[in-house]
Design a protein around this motif. Structure first.
Motif, mmCIF file in Angstrom:
data_model
loop_
_atom_site.group_PDB
_atom_site.id
_atom_site.type_symbol
_atom_site.label_atom_id
_atom_site.label_comp_id
_atom_site.label_asym_id
_atom_site.label_seq_id
_atom_site.Cartn_x
_atom_site.Cartn_y
_atom_site.Cartn_z
ATOM 1 N N GLY A 264 41.615 41.861 47.875
ATOM 2 C CA GLY A 264 40.763 41.041 47.028
ATOM 3 C C GLY A 264 40.490 39.659 47.595
ATOM 4 N N GLY A 265 40.927 39.394 48.805
ATOM 5 C CA GLY A 265 40.660 38.125 49.457
ATOM 6 C C GLY A 265 41.609 37.015 49.055
ATOM 7 N N VAL A 266 41.280 35.820 49.488
ATOM 8 C CA VAL A 266 42.144 34.658 49.292
ATOM 9 C C VAL A 266 42.360 34.349 47.814
ATOM 10 C CG1 VAL A 266 40.312 32.918 49.301
ATOM 11 C CG2 VAL A 266 42.594 32.327 50.197
ATOM 12 N N TRP A 267 41.488 34.842 46.958
ATOM 13 C CA TRP A 267 41.595 34.558 45.532
ATOM 14 C C TRP A 267 42.775 35.253 44.868
ATOM 15 C CZ3 TRP A 267 37.226 35.878 48.243
ATOM 16 C CH2 TRP A 267 36.399 34.792 48.554
ATOM 17 N N MET A 268 43.485 36.099 45.620
ATOM 18 C CA MET A 268 44.729 36.670 45.112
ATOM 19 C C MET A 268 45.877 35.669 45.190
ATOM 20 S SD MET A 268 43.694 39.643 44.180
ATOM 21 C CE MET A 268 42.151 38.782 43.841
ATOM 22 N N MET A 269 45.720 34.648 46.033
ATOM 23 C CA MET A 269 46.754 33.639 46.226
ATOM 24 C C MET A 269 46.637 32.528 45.176
ATOM 25 S SD MET A 269 48.756 34.222 48.910
ATOM 26 C CE MET A 269 49.298 32.622 49.539
ATOM 27 N N PRO A 270 47.731 31.788 44.955
ATOM 28 C CA PRO A 270 47.604 30.592 44.122
ATOM 29 C C PRO A 270 46.630 29.618 44.775
ATOM 30 C CG PRO A 270 49.926 31.184 44.467
ATOM 31 C CD PRO A 270 49.115 32.025 45.406
ATOM 32 N N PRO A 271 45.933 28.803 44.027
ATOM 33 C CA PRO A 271 46.062 28.669 42.566
ATOM 34 C C PRO A 271 45.186 29.629 41.779
ATOM 35 C CG PRO A 271 44.565 27.009 43.372
ATOM 36 C CD PRO A 271 45.077 27.740 44.598
ATOM 37 N N SER A 272 44.346 30.435 42.475
ATOM 38 C CA SER A 272 43.415 31.308 41.749
ATOM 39 C C SER A 272 44.138 32.416 40.999
ATOM 40 C CB SER A 272 42.398 31.915 42.724
ATOM 41 O OG SER A 272 41.610 30.917 43.314
ATOM 42 N N LEU A 273 45.073 33.102 41.689
ATOM 43 C CA LEU A 273 45.788 34.224 41.084
ATOM 44 C C LEU A 273 44.814 35.156 40.388
ATOM 45 C CD1 LEU A 273 48.974 32.443 39.656
ATOM 46 C CD2 LEU A 273 48.843 33.945 41.652
ATOM 47 N N GLY A 274 43.907 35.714 41.195
ATOM 48 C CA GLY A 274 42.814 36.498 40.648
ATOM 49 C C GLY A 274 43.074 37.978 40.515
#
Length: 299
Positions: A264-274
């Motif tokens: 799912g890309g970088v948005w799986m990482m904090p702070p997004s936690l997507g």
């Protein structure tokens, strides 16, 4: 990511201590990753000269809620690496929620100048509403920055890169592009935006880039910006081809705990936690993304 709350409303596409950089298997990524000994020494001299002013900006009460992320974003080390002096005219590209605006506003508030630089609204996949939002953001940057910092609005200005004012060309000491290169690449506007930034910089002015970093062996499809990550050698080569020379690459914003291969890309990482609950449980304590930190000089 640093987006203004209304910035992409209506967008008409479905989107995203200095050393040799290492990939996640421990091998060197490429020849562009060394930071020169001279530049390291220059940073030490920089901190002796400007460290007190930078520390005061970082510890300003307006940053009370921001400081929790300093451990991931390393603003002091990043600005020292970029050699941003308090007397400089600095462009913050695609300013959003105010995180770097608060730092730079107080740091430059005495003798320098902070300018918000916004996308050319005609250059990307932006519908009419989004184009209007971009222009509105640029026109309102001074007031918004004043609200963020508590400083007078006269300390700030903003404009889009659609047609920069003639009196702004060749006047900037630094332009900072923080966690935005992936958007420029996936929207196919990096070439035009960076060329315009180059016209704004003084001779010898510098471009500082912080960007989510893909492993060196990531596929071109994964590292095209659509997942938020770019390969470092690709980024360096692209910027150099537009009339810049690499001054150095720092590992100050590296995070080896980020494998940078999330579906799912970088948005799986904090702070997004997507992700879903299971994914968020995997990534929640990893810190923020692995990032390259690059400094270029206008040729």
């Amino acid at each position: 990511m640093r987006f203004h709350p209304t910035f992409f409303a209506g967008i008409a596409i479905a989107l995203a201590a200095p050393a040799i950089a290492q990939d996640h298997s421990g091998s060197e990524q490429g020849e562009h990753h060394r930071e020169s000994a001279d530049h390291v020494a220059d940073q030490d001299a920089f901190m002796r000269e400007h460290g007190e002013q930078l520390s005061a900006a970082l510890n300003h009460p307006s940053r009370a809620e921001d400081r929790a992320r300093d451990q991931f974003r390393h603003p002091q080390e990043t600005l020292a690496f970029f050699h941003v002096g308090p007397h400089m005219k600095v462009g913050e590209y695609a300013p959003g929620g105010g995180w770097y605006t608060r730092v730079l506003g107080h740091y430059l508030g005495g003798e320098g100048e902070l300018v918000g630089l916004y996308y050319d609204p005609t250059s990307g996949p932006f519908n009419e509403q989004t184009q209007a939002n971009i222009r509105k953001g640029a026109a309102g940057f001074a007031a918004e920055a004043a609200d963020f910092t508590g400083l007078p609005a006269d300390n700030f200005s903003g404009f889009t890169l659609e047609s920069p004012p003639e009196d702004q060309l060749g006047t900037f000491d630094r332009i900072l592009v923080v966690r935005m290169m992936h958007n420029l690449m996936r929207w196919n506007i990096a070439d035009s935006e960076l060329k315009t930034m180059r016209t704004l910089l003084k001779p010898g002015g510098m471009l500082g880039i912080v960007q989510h970093r893909a492993p060196a062996d990531a596929s071109a499809e994964y590292a095209d910006g659509s997942k938020g990550y770019l390969r470092q050698d690709d980024a360096v080569g692209f910027v150099e081809a537009l009339g810049f020379e690499l001054v150095g690459a720092s590992e100050v914003n590296a995070n080896p705990r980020d494998p940078a291969n999330w579906e799912g890309g970088v948005w799986m990482m904090p702070p997004s936690l997507g992700g879903d609950d299971a994914m968020d449980a995997r990534t929640r304590d990893l810190g923020e993304s692995d990032r390259m930190t690059l400094l270029f000089r206008k040729r």
